[in-house]
Design a protein around this motif. Sequence first.
Motif, PDB file in Angstrom:
ATOM      1  N   ASN A  37       0.215  -1.130  -0.278  1.00 29.62           N
ATOM      2  CA  ASN A  37      -0.222   0.343  -0.419  1.00 29.62           C
ATOM      3  C   ASN A  37       0.423   1.318  -0.444  1.00 29.62           C
ATOM      4  O   ASN A  37       0.507   2.233   0.030  1.00 29.62           O
ATOM      5  N   GLN A  38       2.155   1.426   0.128  1.00 28.66           N
ATOM      6  CA  GLN A  38       3.460   2.452   0.118  1.00 28.66           C
ATOM      7  C   GLN A  38       3.384   2.522  -1.112  1.00 28.66           C
ATOM      8  O   GLN A  38       3.984   3.567  -0.899  1.00 28.66           O
ATOM      9  N   LEU A  39       3.634   1.814  -1.546  1.00 30.49           N
ATOM     10  CA  LEU A  39       3.749   1.451  -3.411  1.00 30.49           C
ATOM     11  C   LEU A  39       4.130   3.642  -3.743  1.00 30.49           C
ATOM     12  O   LEU A  39       4.674   3.243  -4.810  1.00 30.49           O
ATOM     13  N   PHE A  62      -3.233 -12.128 -11.772  1.00 32.92           N
ATOM     14  CA  PHE A  62      -3.962 -11.215 -10.938  1.00 32.92           C
ATOM     15  C   PHE A  62      -5.042 -10.445 -11.415  1.00 32.92           C
ATOM     16  O   PHE A  62      -5.576  -9.094 -11.038  1.00 32.92           O
ATOM     17  N   LYS A  63      -5.625 -10.749 -12.595  1.00 34.89           N
ATOM     18  CA  LYS A  63      -6.526  -9.804 -13.522  1.00 34.89           C
ATOM     19  C   LYS A  63      -7.594  -9.709 -12.149  1.00 34.89           C
ATOM     20  O   LYS A  63      -7.887 -11.082 -12.299  1.00 34.89           O
ATOM     21  N   ASN A  64      -8.173  -9.033 -12.592  1.00 40.46           N
ATOM     22  CA  ASN A  64      -9.829  -8.512 -11.460  1.00 40.46           C
ATOM     23  C   ASN A  64      -9.253  -9.126 -10.956  1.00 40.46           C
ATOM     24  O   ASN A  64     -10.344  -8.851  -9.552  1.00 40.46           O
ATOM     25  N   THR A  65      -8.252  -8.629  -9.459  1.00 41.44           N
ATOM     26  CA  THR A  65      -7.983  -8.706  -8.275  1.00 41.44           C
ATOM     27  C   THR A  65      -7.920  -7.422  -7.357  1.00 41.44           C
ATOM     28  O   THR A  65      -7.888  -6.078  -8.033  1.00 41.44           O
ATOM     29  N   LYS A  69      -6.588  -4.162  -8.148  1.00 44.35           N
ATOM     30  CA  LYS A  69      -7.272  -2.699  -8.308  1.00 44.35           C
ATOM     31  C   LYS A  69      -6.196  -1.519  -7.508  1.00 44.35           C
ATOM     32  O   LYS A  69      -6.652  -0.453  -7.826  1.00 44.35           O
ATOM     33  N   ASN A  70      -5.714  -1.468  -6.909  1.00 42.45           N
ATOM     34  CA  ASN A  70      -4.744  -1.395  -6.004  1.00 42.45           C
ATOM     35  C   ASN A  70      -3.596  -0.923  -6.505  1.00 42.45           C
ATOM     36  O   ASN A  70      -2.626  -0.083  -5.441  1.00 42.45           O
TER      37      ASN A  70
END
Length: 375
Positions: A37-39, A62-65, A69-70
Amino acid sequence: MKIKNEIDENDSAIENTIKHRNFPQVPKVIFGKGSFNQLDEILLPERKHIDAPFIFLVDDVFKNTMLAKNVPLRFNDELIFVSSAEEPKTKQVDELVGLIREKYESLPSGIVGIGGGTLLDLAKAVSLLLTNKGSAADYQGWDLIQKSSIYHVGVPTISGTGAEVSRTTVLLGPDKKLGINSDFTVFDQVILDPDLSIGVPKNQWFYTGMDCYIHCIESLNGTYLNAFSKSYGEMALELCKEVYLEDIDKQESREKLMMASWHGGMSIAYSQVGVAHAMSYGLSYLLGVKHGIGNCLVFQHLEEFYGDSVKLFNKMKEKHQIDLPSGICKELTEDDFNTLCNVALKMEPLWENALGKNWKERITREKLKSIYRKI
Ligand code: NAD
Ligand code: ZN
């Protein structure tokens, strides 16, 4: 006393004639649950201008994960999903670089690779080829890269390869599988968030984790070993044993395997891998067998070289009820076996590390073929 001093001086004179290698390391790393989350805030100061995007290369699993989204897209940033079904190829790197050059007038602010070794290696290679002319294939080897890459970040989502920490990006080229080894290959930033590896399928968790275990065994039993490699190798091995032989909490297990991967990668930086890797490269080149599983397929038959460590590997395999495929080399022709041997034997530093300077006297084609026939 005088004699003793002279001896000491002579010894240090000999030591001074050895040229030691000077390695770069990942300069910035963040570790911890949720650190992904700190990216956004990490990338912010690295953004050059509004038209210089960050390009995120993300494993298409990770498509649609939530992870996808993050991904912190801003301005004209781009997220490109890439399949890791096959190991990365020089041609694939050239295509991605072509695509980015065509679309953007200036160089991107950076490349972020999110995934396993496949995506990490692709991100490294693309960041290098954006500033170095020609094809990725021109740079497979040692220290052929001339110019610094653009800023690049690695975000591993599965642990074991050590690609997050190494100075290589392993690519399948038109005529060989070989890394682009250079000081510029090393990531500028790595994000180690153990939670990203939640959801890795069990078999893959084992294969990629065993890549780390095999890095440790090959490094610790190699002739190139020094105190630097040993300290990292021993730590990684200890962590692998905890993860694969003890019953520890899942969160703790993810964290420990992530750090095992890091230490395993650090261990081989100053030493080398060995027999399993050399032979696995053959399987990967001829049959497209992926790195982790290829190492396992070979390693199970290497008791002659790695003794008790192979027994321990089998114990871990049984504990987690992993069935390795068999009959992989059953249908191969004599020509195919020769190709496997050619690719494996080209990996000279690996053999020298494993068996010493006289390795050619200790390993024959017939020996290699007899091992391949068991796979
Ligand atoms: P990988 O990147 O090929 O991924 C393996 C599988 O795991 C894929 O199907 C992928 O989609 C899946 N996966 C990854 N993260 C997941 C997650 N969180 N949830 C669900 N599925 C997930 O696997 P790898 O073993 O990490 O990498 C192998 C590659 O790494 C090979 O190409 C090898 O040559 C390279 N490698 C590089 C180095 C280096 O130092 N550069 C070292 C060792 C291996
Ligand atoms: Zn490996």
